[in-house]
Write a protein that holds these residues in place. Structure first.
Motif, short mmCIF file in Angstrom:
data_model
loop_
_atom_site.label_atom_id
_atom_site.label_comp_id
_atom_site.label_asym_id
_atom_site.label_seq_id
_atom_site.Cartn_x
_atom_site.Cartn_y
_atom_site.Cartn_z
N ALA A 124 27.91 19.08 39.63
CA ALA A 124 28.23 18.24 38.47
C ALA A 124 29.34 18.89 37.64
CB ALA A 124 26.98 18.04 37.61
N LYS A 125 29.23 20.19 37.47
CA LYS A 125 30.24 20.92 36.69
C LYS A 125 31.59 20.87 37.41
CE LYS A 125 30.83 25.36 34.41
NZ LYS A 125 30.39 26.75 34.39
N ALA A 126 31.53 21.08 38.72
CA ALA A 126 32.78 21.05 39.50
C ALA A 126 33.44 19.68 39.41
CB ALA A 126 32.48 21.41 40.95
N GLU A 127 32.63 18.64 39.29
CA GLU A 127 33.20 17.29 39.21
C GLU A 127 33.56 16.89 37.78
OE1 GLU A 127 31.43 14.10 41.38
OE2 GLU A 127 30.80 15.43 42.99
N GLY A 128 33.34 17.78 36.83
CA GLY A 128 33.80 17.54 35.47
C GLY A 128 32.84 16.75 34.58
#
Ligand code: F0G
Length: 434
Positions: A139-143
């Motif tokens: 989720a973090k990687a996808e912003g």
């Protein structure tokens, strides 16, 4: 594939096999047939044998490292996980849980090689943390800055904690009146937006389907395939603890059926890569009042899900319409495991048995021991075999359940005068009974 690098992955439908372009829709469902997706690693197919051997060494070496990605019981195994940038990893040393031999139960059941893998020893007290670490990292990687879940309690505690660590906002939908006080308190303390809905878990998940279509929150339920990638690492950790010799049986409780699917996926991947030679049989235990998988296997051999109106005091597994049922059927079939149901009394007895040898867990977890007793009686488990029970949640998650049980057994004495005569007299009576 070069030795020990993280692998490229694709998402593939578990039913029709279609590879997905990206994460398909926000519910992680196949664009063609709407079934669930799984993570696959195409480059492993031609991996040389040395790849697997080298992995065992690398993972062992990382145990001496204090880097956050190495102290995590999930990310320590990152060669078998989706590639992520180091700075996106959200971790709290999850995994790293003990494997404890049972003594009393081993004697009573005449099953000398009986152990528990205690997933309740995770940072928020349940196995969910390994999966949430993996999925919230994606989720973090996808912003994303908002994450969400529907939950019987443990997922919400874990989502809330990991979101707080990642400085994200979390939304949790809970079935009003059916989440233990401890789990609710955790979600609140970690700052989640807690919405208690007048429905059950299945109803909460249905509402969440609609929410994520309209609201930019990343879904962290176990139908998110990255959750299962985190949760499969318990298989790696367990095999390392057993020196890469697979037990005959691994027994796990079943609710939404993500965990059993993840565990089985982990074992299958280890077998395919040559890290273990034999597969354990993965068996799934449900409460009689929440037994959709048991009925599905019994009545149509796993072809079509039979939904039930779930009711059990083991609220963690009070689920009648499990999302990952198809994955779980595949795991039962490919590992040769079985599924069984256990009554409320059988769960309570098994929980007391574990407690009496110093092992605490929540009721859903105790279903594994109750199930084992039945599988032994049926001859599915044999006395010489090695068995690992996966205890999924910490004892303090459901204190009310225990208090009630102890009151019924009258093991809790009422308040008494604070003078030594009274105390000594009472102790003499107790002593005489032993
Ligand atoms: N044991 C515990 C303690 C759980 O909290 C759960 C599920 C299970 C077993 C079953 O695992 O759903 O992967 O088959 N708890 C979810 C939750 C549903 O919302 O906390 P499963």
């Amino acid at each position: 594939m070069p030795a020990a690098q993280t692998a490229r992955h694709v998402l593939r439908c578990v039913h029709c096999g279609k590879a997905q372009e990206d994460t398909a829709d926000r519910m992680f469902r196949c664009t063609q047939c709407s079934e669930l997706l799984e993570v696959v690693y195409p480059d492993w197919a031609g991996a040389p044998k040395e790849f697997a051997l080298r992995l065992k060494e690398i993972w062992r070496e990382r145990k001496n490292s204090s880097l956050p990605e190495n102290t995590s019981g999930v990310w320590r195994f990152r060669e078998l996980l989706p590639q992520v940038a180091r700075e996106n990893i959200v971790s709290m040393c999850e995994g790293n849980t003990p494997l404890i031999p049972l003594k009393k139960a081993a004697r009573t059941l005449r099953l000398p090689n009986l152990m528990v893998k205690h997933q309740g020893m995770n940072p928020t007290g349940s196995f969910k943390d390994t999966g949430i670490s993996a999925a919230i990292t994606m989720a973090k990687a996808e912003g994303f800055s908002w994450v969400c879940c529907a939950s019987t309690g443990n997922t919400s505690a874990s989502v809330a904690a990991y979101a707080a660590r990642a400085e994200m906002q979390s939304i949790v939908l809970l079935p009003a009146g059916y989440v233990t006080a401890g789990k609710l308190a955790q979600a609140l303390e970690y700052g989640a937006q807690v919405l208690q809905l007048r429905t059950d878990f299945d109803g909460c998940l249905k509402v969440l389907h609609e929410v994520v279509r309209k609201f930019p929150a990343y879904l962290l339920n176990s139908l998110n395939p990255y959750r299962l990638e985190g949760q499969k690492t318990v298989a790696f950790e367990l095999m390392e603890q057993l020196d890469w010799k697979a037990p005959d049986h691994v027994i796990v409780p079943g609710g939404n059926l993500g965990n059993s699917s993840a565990l089985g996926k982990g074992f299958l991947e280890l077998r395919d890569l040559g890290l273990i030679q034999a597969l354990p049989k993965v068996s799934i235990i449900q409460a009689t009042g929440a037994n959709p998988l048991v009925r599905t296997m019994r009545e149509n051999g796993g072809k079509e899900l039979i939904r039930v109106n779930a009711e059990t005091r083991a609220t963690a597994i009070r689920i009648g319409n499990p999302a990952s049922w198809r994955k779980a059927v595949n795991i039962l079939n490919s590992t040769g495991g079985t599924c069984e149901e256990v009554s409320e009394n059988e769960i309570a007895q098994a929980k007391a048995d574990l407690g009496s040898e110093g092992i605490g867990c929540e009721p859903a977890s105790a279903a594994t021991l109750a199930g084992l007793k039945k599988l032994l009686a049926a001859g599915f488990v044999k006395p010489a075999e090695t068995v690992v029970l996966v205890l999924t949640g910490h004892m303090l998650k459901d204190v009310d359940y225990m208090k009630q049980a102890q009151e019924q057994r009258q093991s809790l004495l009422g308040p008494m005068e604070a003078d030594s005569d009274t105390v000594i007299q009472t102790l003499e009576q107790i002593y005489a009974r032993h």
